[in-house]
Design a protein around this motif. Structure first.
Motif, mmCIF file in Angstrom:
data_model
loop_
_atom_site.group_PDB
_atom_site.id
_atom_site.type_symbol
_atom_site.label_atom_id
_atom_site.label_comp_id
_atom_site.label_asym_id
_atom_site.label_seq_id
_atom_site.Cartn_x
_atom_site.Cartn_y
_atom_site.Cartn_z
ATOM 1 N N PRO A 150 0.836 -1.208 0.000
ATOM 2 C CA PRO A 150 0.000 0.000 0.000
ATOM 3 C C PRO A 150 0.869 1.257 0.000
ATOM 4 O O PRO A 150 1.818 1.364 0.771
ATOM 5 N N CYS A 151 0.520 2.189 -0.874
ATOM 6 C CA CYS A 151 1.317 3.408 -1.027
ATOM 7 C C CYS A 151 0.428 4.645 -1.013
ATOM 8 O O CYS A 151 -0.767 4.577 -1.306
ATOM 9 N N GLN A 152 1.051 5.772 -0.701
ATOM 10 C CA GLN A 152 0.377 7.065 -0.684
ATOM 11 C C GLN A 152 1.059 7.988 -1.680
ATOM 12 O O GLN A 152 2.252 7.862 -1.945
ATOM 13 N N LYS A 153 0.295 8.928 -2.207
ATOM 14 C CA LYS A 153 0.779 9.802 -3.274
ATOM 15 C C LYS A 153 1.418 11.072 -2.717
ATOM 16 O O LYS A 153 0.979 11.627 -1.716
ATOM 17 N N THR A 169 4.521 3.874 3.675
ATOM 18 C CA THR A 169 4.839 4.193 5.068
ATOM 19 C C THR A 169 5.197 2.942 5.873
ATOM 20 O O THR A 169 5.886 3.040 6.894
ATOM 21 N N GLU A 170 4.765 1.773 5.401
ATOM 22 C CA GLU A 170 5.103 0.547 6.126
ATOM 23 C C GLU A 170 6.551 0.121 5.871
ATOM 24 O O GLU A 170 7.046 -0.806 6.513
ATOM 25 N N GLN A 174 13.760 6.559 4.040
ATOM 26 C CA GLN A 174 13.574 7.875 3.438
ATOM 27 C C GLN A 174 14.104 7.953 2.013
ATOM 28 O O GLN A 174 14.112 9.014 1.412
ATOM 29 N N SER A 175 14.552 6.842 1.473
ATOM 30 C CA SER A 175 15.213 6.842 0.175
ATOM 31 C C SER A 175 14.256 6.517 -0.957
ATOM 32 O O SER A 175 13.085 6.205 -0.766
ATOM 33 N N LEU A 183 10.731 11.365 1.816
ATOM 34 C CA LEU A 183 9.347 11.076 2.194
ATOM 35 C C LEU A 183 9.334 10.113 3.385
ATOM 36 O O LEU A 183 10.304 9.382 3.611
ATOM 37 N N PRO A 184 8.260 10.079 4.165
ATOM 38 C CA PRO A 184 8.198 9.199 5.342
ATOM 39 C C PRO A 184 7.891 7.754 4.961
ATOM 40 O O PRO A 184 6.956 7.136 5.467
#
Length: 319
Positions: A150-153, A169-170, A174-175, A183-184
């Motif tokens: 699962p990813c966020q934009k 986020t899971e 940060q790379s 990004l987190p």
């Protein structure tokens, strides 16, 4: 292209740099990199398989095709040295298996120090250090899944392009591919709004304890006539396993330089590749000769074909 080396392969002098502390490699992420370098030929983009090795603090982004090319060269060298055992003047001929060019620069990102180190190889390894770019990401609520991750934009303008990135986020790294970072969560996929540049997710694997054996770059080895196993140090060539181990670390034989000085070296190399390599060998204390045979031209061609790049990855670099 064929490379012919006639030299004493075990000789060479290297200069060292105080290295950044190694970081434990935790995951390897593969990407398919697509870049429309010539906008007049959008149907002929450059494509390449890339690899990101990441840990809690450090990551390195490199060409997976380049790694495989180095591994293939290593096998060729081992076999040819074995067949020439007892010969005091070893002759090595390398045949490239990869079609087209591969990305030569590797990018080391250190999150805590906000540092980006670019490694390029021009016979010797050269390192250019700079502050890691701070990207002003705008995190959106849109979500998408990539191979079950699962990813966020997120969006940002960076190096002259409007980027869309999908981060997980899971996966608390940060790379991301190339110079994209901050990004987190791990950047799983990214592309610019025109889709002229794309980093498409191609797989992820955890680094396991069995990878410990690859922590140090394996040198080509050959069994001599007396049964002894000898290691061969190839000065001027990356070893393919150097990024497949359990650590992320800068090469010990690297020379720290500036972008300006590195560009001067590249200019000298491009003007006279064979002379440049011969000079680099001499400066490293190596005796022998370097010969480069040009790749054969297609039947009926009258001139070498040179690819045009009117759409560089970093648009702002032209300003």
């Amino acid at each position: 292209m064929k490379l012919i080396l006639t030299t004493c392969l075990a000789m060479g002098i290297t200069l060292s740099l105080k290295a950044q502390s190694p970081d434990k490699a935790l995951a390897r992420v593969r990407y398919t990199f697509t870049h429309i370098q010539d906008t007049t030929q959008k149907d002929k983009p450059h494509t390449e398989n890339m690899l990101l090795v990441t840990g809690k603090n450090a990551s390195v982004y490199t060409s997976y095709d380049k790694i495989n090319e180095a591994l293939n060269a290593q096998k060729q060298i081992e076999e040819q040295i074995k067949n020439q055992t007892g010969n005091s003047n070893v002759k090595i001929e390398l045949k490239r298996q990869t079609k087209g060019s591969v990305t030569q620069a590797d990018y080391f990102f250190f999150a805590n120090e906000r540092k980006l180190i670019t490694k390029e190889k021009l016979f010797n390894n050269y390192l250019v250090e700079e502050a890691a770019p701070k990207i002003d990401w705008k995190i959106l609520k849109d979500t998408m899944s990539f191979s079950g991750i699962p990813c966020q934009k997120a969006t940002a303008n960076f190096k002259g392009r409007n980027w869309i990135a999908w981060f997980a986020t899971e996966l608390p790294f940060q790379s991301g591919p190339w110079k994209l970072n901050g990004l987190p969560g791990l950047i799983v996929e990214a592309y610019d709004e025109k889709k002229e540049v794309k980093f498409e997710f191609a797989g992820l694997e955890n680094v396991t304890a069995s990878d410990e054996k690859n922590t140090s770059a394996d040198e080509p080895k050959v069994t001599m006539a007396n049964g002894a196993v000898a290691g061969i140090k190839i000065v001027g060539m990356d070893v393919g396993t150097s990024y497949l181990g359990s650590e992320i670390k800068l090469p010990a034989d690297a020379i720290k330089t500036t972008r300006k000085e590195l560009d001067k070296l590249k200019e000298a190399r491009d003007k006279d590749p064979q002379g440049f390599m011969q000079a680099q060998m001499a400066a490293s204390g190596m005796q022998g000769s370097f010969k480069m045979n040009a790749a054969p031209r297609p039947a009926g061609s009258t001139a070498a074909v040179k690819s045009e790049i009117n759409n560089p990855l970093e648009i702002s670099s032209q300003k």
